[in-house]
Write a protein that holds these residues in place. Structure first.
Motif, PDB file in Angstrom:
ATOM      1  N   SER A 264       7.184  13.974 -11.652  1.00  0.00           N
ATOM      2  CA  SER A 264       6.331  13.172 -12.524  1.00  0.00           C
ATOM      3  C   SER A 264       7.105  12.103 -13.254  1.00  0.00           C
ATOM      4  CB  SER A 264       5.652  14.076 -13.553  1.00  0.00           C
ATOM      5  OG  SER A 264       4.325  14.283 -13.215  1.00  0.00           O
ATOM      6  N   SER A 265       8.445  12.241 -13.294  1.00  0.00           N
ATOM      7  CA  SER A 265       9.173  11.239 -14.073  1.00  0.00           C
ATOM      8  C   SER A 265       9.887  10.237 -13.175  1.00  0.00           C
ATOM      9  CB  SER A 265      10.156  11.928 -15.007  1.00  0.00           C
ATOM     10  OG  SER A 265      10.993  12.770 -14.270  1.00  0.00           O
ATOM     11  N   VAL A 266      10.743  10.685 -12.272  1.00  0.00           N
ATOM     12  CA  VAL A 266      11.538   9.700 -11.536  1.00  0.00           C
ATOM     13  C   VAL A 266      11.065   9.440 -10.108  1.00  0.00           C
ATOM     14  CG1 VAL A 266      13.635   9.726 -12.874  1.00  0.00           C
ATOM     15  CG2 VAL A 266      13.303  11.461 -11.167  1.00  0.00           C
ATOM     16  N   VAL A 267      10.453  10.438  -9.448  1.00  0.00           N
ATOM     17  CA  VAL A 267      10.080  10.203  -8.055  1.00  0.00           C
ATOM     18  C   VAL A 267       9.011   9.111  -7.959  1.00  0.00           C
ATOM     19  CG1 VAL A 267       8.999  11.266  -6.060  1.00  0.00           C
ATOM     20  CG2 VAL A 267      10.813  12.441  -7.209  1.00  0.00           C
ATOM     21  N   VAL A 268       8.074   9.095  -8.923  1.00  0.00           N
ATOM     22  CA  VAL A 268       7.072   8.025  -8.887  1.00  0.00           C
ATOM     23  C   VAL A 268       7.693   6.653  -9.143  1.00  0.00           C
ATOM     24  CG1 VAL A 268       5.085   9.438  -9.494  1.00  0.00           C
ATOM     25  CG2 VAL A 268       6.457   8.452 -11.288  1.00  0.00           C
ATOM     26  N   LYS A 269       8.899   6.633  -9.770  1.00  0.00           N
ATOM     27  CA  LYS A 269       9.532   5.343 -10.069  1.00  0.00           C
ATOM     28  C   LYS A 269      10.197   4.735  -8.837  1.00  0.00           C
ATOM     29  CE  LYS A 269       8.437   5.822 -14.360  1.00  0.00           C
ATOM     30  NZ  LYS A 269       9.002   6.943 -15.022  1.00  0.00           N
ATOM     31  N   ALA A 270      10.408   5.549  -7.795  1.00  0.00           N
ATOM     32  CA  ALA A 270      11.007   4.987  -6.575  1.00  0.00           C
ATOM     33  C   ALA A 270      10.090   3.926  -5.985  1.00  0.00           C
ATOM     34  CB  ALA A 270      11.273   6.094  -5.556  1.00  0.00           C
ATOM     35  N   GLY A 271       8.769   4.198  -6.010  1.00  0.00           N
ATOM     36  CA  GLY A 271       7.817   3.203  -5.526  1.00  0.00           C
ATOM     37  C   GLY A 271       7.814   1.961  -6.399  1.00  0.00           C
ATOM     38  N   ILE A 272       7.895   2.175  -7.733  1.00  0.00           N
ATOM     39  CA  ILE A 272       7.929   1.052  -8.675  1.00  0.00           C
ATOM     40  C   ILE A 272       9.134   0.161  -8.400  1.00  0.00           C
ATOM     41  CG2 ILE A 272       8.191   0.461 -11.117  1.00  0.00           C
ATOM     42  CD1 ILE A 272       5.785   1.935 -11.158  1.00  0.00           C
TER      43      ILE A 272
ATOM     44  N   CYS B 161       0.840  -1.206   0.000  1.00  0.00           N
ATOM     45  CA  CYS B 161       0.000   0.000   0.000  1.00  0.00           C
ATOM     46  C   CYS B 161       0.866   1.244   0.000  1.00  0.00           C
ATOM     47  CB  CYS B 161      -0.903   0.027   1.230  1.00  0.00           C
ATOM     48  SG  CYS B 161      -2.236  -1.138   1.133  1.00  0.00           S
ATOM     49  N   ALA B 162       1.907   1.249   0.844  1.00  0.00           N
ATOM     50  CA  ALA B 162       2.755   2.434   0.942  1.00  0.00           C
ATOM     51  C   ALA B 162       3.439   2.716  -0.391  1.00  0.00           C
ATOM     52  CB  ALA B 162       3.795   2.236   2.041  1.00  0.00           C
ATOM     53  N   PHE B 163       3.980   1.677  -1.044  1.00  0.00           N
ATOM     54  CA  PHE B 163       4.707   1.910  -2.294  1.00  0.00           C
ATOM     55  C   PHE B 163       3.757   2.332  -3.410  1.00  0.00           C
ATOM     56  CE2 PHE B 163       7.893  -1.334  -0.568  1.00  0.00           C
ATOM     57  CZ  PHE B 163       8.619  -0.332   0.033  1.00  0.00           C
ATOM     58  N   LEU B 164       2.548   1.729  -3.437  1.00  0.00           N
ATOM     59  CA  LEU B 164       1.584   2.126  -4.461  1.00  0.00           C
ATOM     60  C   LEU B 164       1.192   3.580  -4.263  1.00  0.00           C
ATOM     61  CD1 LEU B 164      -0.759  -0.979  -4.733  1.00  0.00           C
ATOM     62  CD2 LEU B 164       0.945  -0.240  -6.341  1.00  0.00           C
ATOM     63  N   LEU B 165       1.063   3.999  -2.993  1.00  0.00           N
ATOM     64  CA  LEU B 165       0.697   5.396  -2.723  1.00  0.00           C
ATOM     65  C   LEU B 165       1.794   6.338  -3.212  1.00  0.00           C
ATOM     66  CD1 LEU B 165      -1.055   6.557   0.435  1.00  0.00           C
ATOM     67  CD2 LEU B 165       0.689   7.969  -0.540  1.00  0.00           C
ATOM     68  N   LYS B 166       3.060   5.963  -2.966  1.00  0.00           N
ATOM     69  CA  LYS B 166       4.148   6.841  -3.386  1.00  0.00           C
ATOM     70  C   LYS B 166       4.214   6.934  -4.902  1.00  0.00           C
ATOM     71  CE  LYS B 166       5.572   7.211   0.866  1.00  0.00           C
ATOM     72  NZ  LYS B 166       5.197   8.375   1.632  1.00  0.00           N
ATOM     73  N   SER B 167       3.773   5.890  -5.614  1.00  0.00           N
ATOM     74  CA  SER B 167       3.808   5.930  -7.076  1.00  0.00           C
ATOM     75  C   SER B 167       2.534   6.519  -7.655  1.00  0.00           C
ATOM     76  CB  SER B 167       3.990   4.530  -7.657  1.00  0.00           C
ATOM     77  OG  SER B 167       5.196   4.005  -7.239  1.00  0.00           O
ATOM     78  N   GLY B 168       1.536   6.795  -6.832  1.00  0.00           N
ATOM     79  CA  GLY B 168       0.291   7.346  -7.359  1.00  0.00           C
ATOM     80  C   GLY B 168      -0.460   6.364  -8.227  1.00  0.00           C
TER      81      GLY B 168
END
Lengths: 494, 114
Positions: free
Chosen positions: A246-254, A215-222
């Protein structure tokens, strides 16, 4: 084991940020320092990538404490690819910020906070310890919240509060998950947790921990059920920050999701992957359709990120080596394209009188900016996946992965939704560059620099024409994470 | 895990969730902090599962019979610093909001529509 180079991408920007605070009175030195720090971090990530091309996994024990007790930095090929992507886009963001005329960018704390965001991002990729992951993610969140709150857009404040609340609760889930894992296994080292989980015993608490971390990682990736903060928060950010968020910060969760299902929860992976396919497909449709109905150029791209993250999740969800490699290639290419497109939007918006990206204000504004038109055209085609650009390569590998798995319904939906991307990018391009405005748009003769987006677009074209090195790299990274014992042995020794 | 800690964590979690859903941003911020405190307490009690005595070494180099786990105490020290930082930042943002929009009611701070 002396791979001190692993400290580079984390501690060089951190030093740059700390010295930048001291140099707050002298903006020129501060900006030069930020540029030097991000170039050095970028070079370090390239050196690390070159060092583990032969399949070696680099580790560095902080303070010389051996794992599982000490904190350890780990770089396998997956980490290196993601870190190269992160440092490249961060460098692009710093370059753009140097030529940016926003009031917020000239604030003395902008560059230190921007670098801190990069530190959090790189740290969350390189760390091999799950509590340190939490600390780095929080560093990233808090720096980005402040950067959005000081945005030139007055509504940035509202978006920042919203995100801080949501992300704070997300971090609580991460922390609860970590506590559950610690209560079960008595260790925080990811490799050690992976070893203990693989050795058979699988208490219920560990599965609860998996749900909370997920849940936490999905939230960080939006991703779909946790996405609602994402368009607001990203749209109101200053352009250089938006292009990084919008490009790399969402990839941290991925990245953390990939690490979680390949290293730690390998038995639960099929279930998690099925959920990811469903969430990804919902995200693709939701994001693409929302982008079609939006009247702000930056917001369209924020919704588009939501959709593109869906494609990556579908790739992870299919789970075959080719599909996972496709997800990695997709993540890499999407970062470059999306950062470039956002910077070009900022380039245009900075030249309008109202300094806004609303299509009602900048409609037709692009007619006088042929360079921006060309770059946006190429970037838009790349995002839509038109050959010979890099977006085509990532979509092609994803479809090949889907064919290999034989999930025809999901594949059909993904390919169908891919055309929606072309639709909303064409619409945006027409509304900015083609439409005849009712009254001539007043344009300023100065504005942000186009250097950073131009460089990123050149990289997009080059990665489209010479795609095989990146695909090879992703395939080898997938081969390496396919066998978690390699990672565990590299970290724990023996 | 200590029963008292378990009950306290549960009550604090419930209080935090209730407060964080309120319209008043200041009360919501307090809920945010209560939630973090609940998780910190949970983390602390995770380390106390095999003993509640402080993990000191006596003069002869012997530890007491069942010391609690010192690592989690170091960890929640970090977590408390992070939660305190977030809380301070949140209150600062709310202070600016109250000046800029003349309200701290989250239903009236809803200008973000696209």
């Amino acid at each position: 084991m002396d791979n001190a180079i692993l400290l580079g991408p984390i501690f060089i920007p951190l030093a740059g940020a700390s010295l930048g605070v001291m140099l707050a009175r002298n903006r020129t030195y501060q900006h030069a320092l930020a540029l030097v720090a991000s170039v050095l971090a970028w070079l370090c990530s390239i050196v690390i990538l070159a060092a583990n091309l032969n399949g070696e996994i680099l580790t560095y024990q902080l303070g010389g404490w051996a794992p599982p007790f000490g904190i350890v930095l780990v770089a396998d090929q997956l980490t290196s690819v993601f870190a190269l992507m992160a440092t490249t886009v961060m460098l692009g963001g710093v370059l753009y910020a140097l030529g940016c005329r926003d009031k917020s960018v000239s604030s003395p704390m902008f560059m230190p906070l921007f670098l801190c965001m990069g530190v959090g991002l790189n740290g969350s990729l390189y760390t091999g310890d799950i509590f340190t992951l939490f600390v780095f993610i929080e560093l990233m969140v808090i720096s980005s919240v402040i950067l959005v709150a000081i945005s030139d857009n007055r509504l940035g404040l509202e978006a920042a509060i919203k995100y801080l609340f949501i992300s704070g609760v997300g971090s609580l889930f991460l922390l609860t998950g970590i506590a559950a894992l610690y209560a079960t296994f008595g260790t925080l080292n990811m490799a050690d947790i992976g070893r203990l989980l693989a050795s058979g015993e699988r208490p219920l608490l560990a599965q609860a921990a998996a749900v909370m971390l997920m849940c936490a990682f999905l939230l960080k990736s939006g991703v779909f059920p946790f996405h609602f903060w994402q368009p607001d928060f990203h749209t109101t950010a200053p352009t250089p920050v938006h292009s990084v968020l919008s490009s790399v910060v969402v990839k941290a969760g991925i990245y953390s999701i990939i690490r979680m299902i390949t290293l730690m929860f390998t038995d639960e992976a099929p279930l998690i992957q099925n959920i990811l396919v469903v969430l990804g497909i919902i995200g693709i449709f939701f994001g693409s359709l929302a982008a079609l109905r939006t009247y702000d150029a930056k917001r369209i791209l924020a919704y588009s990120t939501f959709a593109q993250v869906g494609f990556i999740l579908v790739g992870i969800g299919w789970g075959s080596p080719l599909a996972l490699a496709a997800a990695i290639v997709y993540a890499f290419n999407h970062s470059l394209i999306k950062a470039a497109l956002l910077m070009i939007t900022g380039y245009i918006a900075s030249r309008t009188a109202a300094k806004t990206s609303r299509l009602s204000e900048i409609g037709g504004a692009g007619k006088t900016l042929p360079l921006a038109g060309l770059l946006y055209f190429v970037g838009g085609l790349a995002l839509a996946g038109v050959p010979p650009l890099n977006g085509f390569i990532s979509k092609l590998t994803l479809v090949q992965g889907g064919i290999g798995v034989g999930q025809w319904v999901a594949l059909g939906l993904v390919v169908g939704a891919g055309t929606l991307t072309l639709l909303y990018m064409t619409r945006t391009w027409q509304l900015i560059f083609q439409v005849q405005p009712a009254e001539p748009v007043k344009m300023k003769s100065y504005g942000d620099s186009a250097l950073a987006p131009a460089l990123l677009i050149v990289m997009c074209v080059v990665l489209g024409l010479y795609a095989s090195p990146l695909i090879d790299l992703a395939m080898r990274a997938v081969e390496q994470i396919g066998d978690p014992t390699l990672y565990i042995r590299a970290v724990l020794g023996g | 895990m200590n029963t008292l800690f378990a009950i306290a964590t549960g009550i604090m979690f419930g209080m935090g969730i209730f407060q964080i859903l309120r319209r008043d941003l200041i009360k919501a911020a307090m809920g945010f902090y209560i939630l973090f405190a609940a998780v910190n307490l949970l983390f602390l009690s995770v380390g106390a599962y095999d003993g509640l005595i402080a993990p000191y070494v006596d003069a002869a180099g012997q530890t007491s019979a069942q010391p609690s786990d010192p690592l989690v105490q170091a960890l929640i020290l970090t977590a408390i610093v992070i939660s305190f930082g977030s809380y301070a930042l949140l209150l600062g943002l709310i202070a600016v909001t109250s000046r800029r929009f003349r309200t701290v009611d989250s239903d009236e701070v809803d200008h973000l529509k696209g």
